[in-house]
Design an enzyme around this catalytic site. Structure first.
Site, short mmCIF file in Angstrom:
data_model
loop_
_atom_site.label_atom_id
_atom_site.label_comp_id
_atom_site.label_asym_id
_atom_site.label_seq_id
_atom_site.Cartn_x
_atom_site.Cartn_y
_atom_site.Cartn_z
N TYR A 72 -21.45 -25.19 -33.25
CA TYR A 72 -21.76 -24.85 -31.95
C TYR A 72 -20.34 -24.61 -31.18
O TYR A 72 -20.32 -23.68 -30.48
CB TYR A 72 -22.50 -26.08 -31.21
CG TYR A 72 -23.01 -25.57 -29.61
CD1 TYR A 72 -24.15 -25.25 -29.68
CD2 TYR A 72 -22.06 -25.79 -28.78
CE1 TYR A 72 -24.63 -24.70 -28.51
CE2 TYR A 72 -22.50 -25.47 -27.52
CZ TYR A 72 -23.93 -25.08 -27.51
OH TYR A 72 -24.40 -24.49 -26.06
N PHE A 124 -20.23 3.53 -16.15
CA PHE A 124 -21.36 3.50 -16.97
C PHE A 124 -22.61 2.89 -16.36
O PHE A 124 -22.39 2.21 -15.23
CB PHE A 124 -21.18 2.87 -18.28
CG PHE A 124 -22.41 3.05 -19.14
CD1 PHE A 124 -22.86 4.30 -19.57
CD2 PHE A 124 -23.19 1.86 -19.64
CE1 PHE A 124 -23.66 4.47 -20.58
CE2 PHE A 124 -24.16 2.37 -20.59
CZ PHE A 124 -24.40 3.29 -20.69
N ASP A 125 -23.76 3.40 -16.35
CA ASP A 125 -24.96 2.94 -15.46
C ASP A 125 -25.24 1.22 -15.73
O ASP A 125 -25.34 0.64 -14.50
CB ASP A 125 -26.36 3.36 -15.91
CG ASP A 125 -26.70 2.98 -17.48
OD1 ASP A 125 -25.90 2.41 -18.37
OD2 ASP A 125 -27.59 3.65 -18.16
N ASP A 215 -13.11 -0.70 -19.25
CA ASP A 215 -14.41 -0.62 -19.79
C ASP A 215 -14.22 -0.05 -21.10
O ASP A 215 -13.81 1.29 -21.34
CB ASP A 215 -15.43 -0.12 -19.17
CG ASP A 215 -16.52 0.30 -20.00
OD1 ASP A 215 -16.62 -0.31 -21.35
OD2 ASP A 215 -17.81 0.34 -19.36
N ALA A 217 -15.34 0.16 -24.24
CA ALA A 217 -16.32 0.42 -25.35
C ALA A 217 -16.13 1.39 -26.48
O ALA A 217 -16.14 1.22 -27.62
CB ALA A 217 -17.60 0.97 -24.68
N LYS A 258 -20.47 -0.33 -29.91
CA LYS A 258 -19.76 0.85 -29.88
C LYS A 258 -18.70 0.88 -30.97
O LYS A 258 -18.74 0.81 -32.08
CB LYS A 258 -19.40 1.36 -28.50
CG LYS A 258 -20.12 1.17 -27.32
CD LYS A 258 -21.66 1.71 -27.52
CE LYS A 258 -22.54 1.35 -26.38
NZ LYS A 258 -22.15 1.02 -25.06
N HIS A 450 -34.49 4.61 -15.53
CA HIS A 450 -34.42 5.54 -16.92
C HIS A 450 -35.16 4.76 -18.11
O HIS A 450 -35.90 5.01 -18.84
CB HIS A 450 -33.39 6.21 -17.35
CG HIS A 450 -32.14 5.50 -17.31
ND1 HIS A 450 -31.77 4.82 -16.30
CD2 HIS A 450 -31.66 4.99 -18.54
CE1 HIS A 450 -30.47 4.09 -16.84
NE2 HIS A 450 -30.47 4.06 -18.14
C1 LIG Z 1 -22.72 0.75 -23.68
C2 LIG Z 1 -21.85 0.66 -22.85
C3 LIG Z 1 -21.75 -0.36 -21.67
C4 LIG Z 1 -22.90 -1.46 -21.67
O1 LIG Z 1 -22.77 -2.28 -23.20
P1 LIG Z 1 -24.03 -2.80 -23.59
O2 LIG Z 1 -23.67 -3.44 -25.04
O3 LIG Z 1 -25.22 -1.71 -23.84
O4 LIG Z 1 -24.63 -3.87 -22.73
C5 LIG Z 1 -20.88 -0.65 -20.84
N1 LIG Z 1 -19.95 0.73 -20.72
C6 LIG Z 1 -19.81 1.75 -21.69
C7 LIG Z 1 -18.86 2.73 -21.24
C8 LIG Z 1 -20.91 1.95 -22.38
O5 LIG Z 1 -20.62 3.14 -23.06
#
Ligand SMILES: *Cc1c(COP(=O)(O)O)cnc(C)c1O
Length: 458
Positions: A72, A124-125, A215, A217, A258, A450
């Site tokens: 844990y 990102f969304d 961000d 990713a 990603k 969406h």
């Molecule tokens: C996928 C993504 C996110 C969100 O990540 P999740 O793992 O889907 O919650 C944030 N920013 C970017 C640029 C992304 O491609």
């Protein structure tokens, strides 16, 4: 030598896929309310909905999972991940989260107050929604070239520094809890940022005393684009480039689904100790104890290995080679896309292919439904379904500048022959584009609509 980089792996486990008949496809998309998000995966042949969590793990990652420590607190898996993070990204503190959006939620919960602004190149969304969910206002300040699908700018993900300074002056530093930037710019076509731009963004934020979060990713894909395109970086390794990128920032959120090539996971990393304290408290409430953060120990091990694999040069050459190959094949049919191709995806300009369908009738949705009907291919609309919204002051609908359909390539999952199949199917659709019709909503929730909306053909 061929023009493409062959897959730098061979296949040792296979997952069968099946092409449903045209009658089955028609029934399936109707039952899904014409929303590809609502299709059953078993009814899809080539699934390019997203590159998020859909990649194939290596045998090294699977082997690492067997060593997962499920304690844990203080598990060995956590320390192995911590070592990779110190080595690659270099921030002082981190917590694992179950996804990227969980990291965004925690950062927003801790730092965003109602009425605050958070600038970025393009959010990102999920980032956009997490900032809004805390009463904040996300702002997108990408360079204008990003909105011209044919512009060949090598770093179309760059932030417009002049716009950024004007924005900060206008809304006031006291109303900005932190600044962001997305690498690569997913919402704007998976386009990279130059190191020069990242440095200038950092200088601008820091000049106003604002913390800078990346961000991250697709940090590895962005690093490889810098290597290929930016003078002075050709001889540096993707890892050295990634480290330099992160050295300018104060923290990062990341979807590990990603460029950490895992099926689930996220990260929130930062240098500020007092913010980290509050992050840990929020994490415990929402995700779990700080050494596992909503994941199993084995997930942390897979992530630690994946963070390195995403930086391997032969992998990155193949990865970015796949999007250029698909893009070149689609161009043979006259299909227009965002140029140059992004790192993880091709973005078809559905507005250009379907000029007879107005934005209010969702040209991107029309194309993605047709891709399913034509060949059981799933893509993702990134246009008015995702982004159109009423202006809070006037109530008038605001439409995005581009109506896109994204074909995202899962990492190490599909072969070049799958890409040929996709290109040939979409090429055929483009030849009869005039016959396609638009859609209207049957049901649409307010945020992130969406994902669950239902449609009716017009
Ligand atoms: C996928 C993504 C996110 C969100 O990540 P999740 O793992 O889907 O919650 C944030 N920013 C970017 C640029 C992304 O491609």
């Amino acid at each position: 030598m061929p023009q493409y980089s062959p897959e730098p792996f061979r296949i040792k486990v296979v997952e069968p896929i099946r092409l449903p008949s045209s009658k089955e496809r028609k029934a399936a998309i109707e039952a899904a309310g014409y929303n590809p998000f609502s299709l059953k995966a078993q009814d899809i042949f080539v699934d390019l909905l997203t590159d998020s969590g859909t990649g194939a793990m290596s045998h090294h990652q699977w082997a690492a999972m067997m060593q997962g420590d499920e304690s844990y607190a203080g598990a060995r898996s956590y320390y192995r991940l911590a070592e990779a993070i110190t080595d690659i990204v270099g921030f002082r503190f981190f917590v694992p989260t179950h996804q990227g959006r969980a990291a965004e939620n925690i950062l927003s919960a801790v730092l965003v107050k109602p009425g605050n602004y958070v600038p970025s190149n393009m959010h990102f969304d999920t980032t956009d929604a997490n900032i809004r969910a805390r009463g904040g206002k996300p702002a997108n300040l990408v360079i204008d070239e990003a909105f011209d699908p044919q512009d060949q700018h090598p770093f179309k993900g760059n932030m417009d520094i002049v716009k950024l300074k004007a924005f900060i002056e206008r809304v006031g530093v006291e109303n900005i809890p932190f600044g962001m930037v997305t690498v690569t710019n997913n919402a704007g076509g998976g386009q990279p940022l130059s190191m020069e731009n990242i440095r200038a963004i950092a200088e601008t934020y820091h000049g106003y005393g604002l913390p800078f979060y990346i961000d991250a990713a697709r940090y590895a894909e962005n690093a490889y684009f810098i290597k290929l395109r930016e003078p002075g970086y050709a001889h540096k390794s993707p890892k050295e480039i990634a480290r330099e990128m992160f050295s300018y920032a104060d923290g990062m959120t990341m979807s590990a689904k990603k460029d950490a090539i895992v099926n689930i996971g996220g990260l929130l990393c930062l240098n500020d100790e007092s913010v980290f304290q509050r992050v840990k408290n929020e994490l415990i409430l929402r995700e779990g104890f700080p050494t596992y953060g909503g994941l199993a120990g084995r997930d942390l091990d897979a992530m630690a290995v994946g963070l390195y694999e995403a930086l391997e040069e032969d992998y990155l050459a193949y990865r970015l080679g796949q999007t250029s190959y698909l893009s070149a094949r689609l161009k043979e049919f006259g299909v227009q896309m965002i140029e140059p191709p992004g790192g993880h995806a091709i973005y078809i300009d559905a507005g250009h292919m379907l000029p007879h369908i107005p934005q209010a009738e969702f040209p991107g949705q029309a194309l993605s439904v047709e891709m399913y009907l034509g060949g059981a291919i799933r893509g993702c609309e990134i246009g008015s379904v995702m982004f159109a919204h009423p202006d809070p002051d006037s109530g008038q609908m605001v439409y995005p500048k581009l109506e896109l359909v994204r074909l995202a390539l899962p990492r190490r999952t599909y072969t070049q022959s799958h890409l040929d199949y996709v290109a040939d199917t979409i090429g055929e659709i483009s030849q009869r584009a005039k016959q396609l019709r638009g859609f209207k909503f049957n049901y649409a929730p307010e945020l992130l609509r969406h994902f669950t909306a239902r449609f009716e053909p017009l």
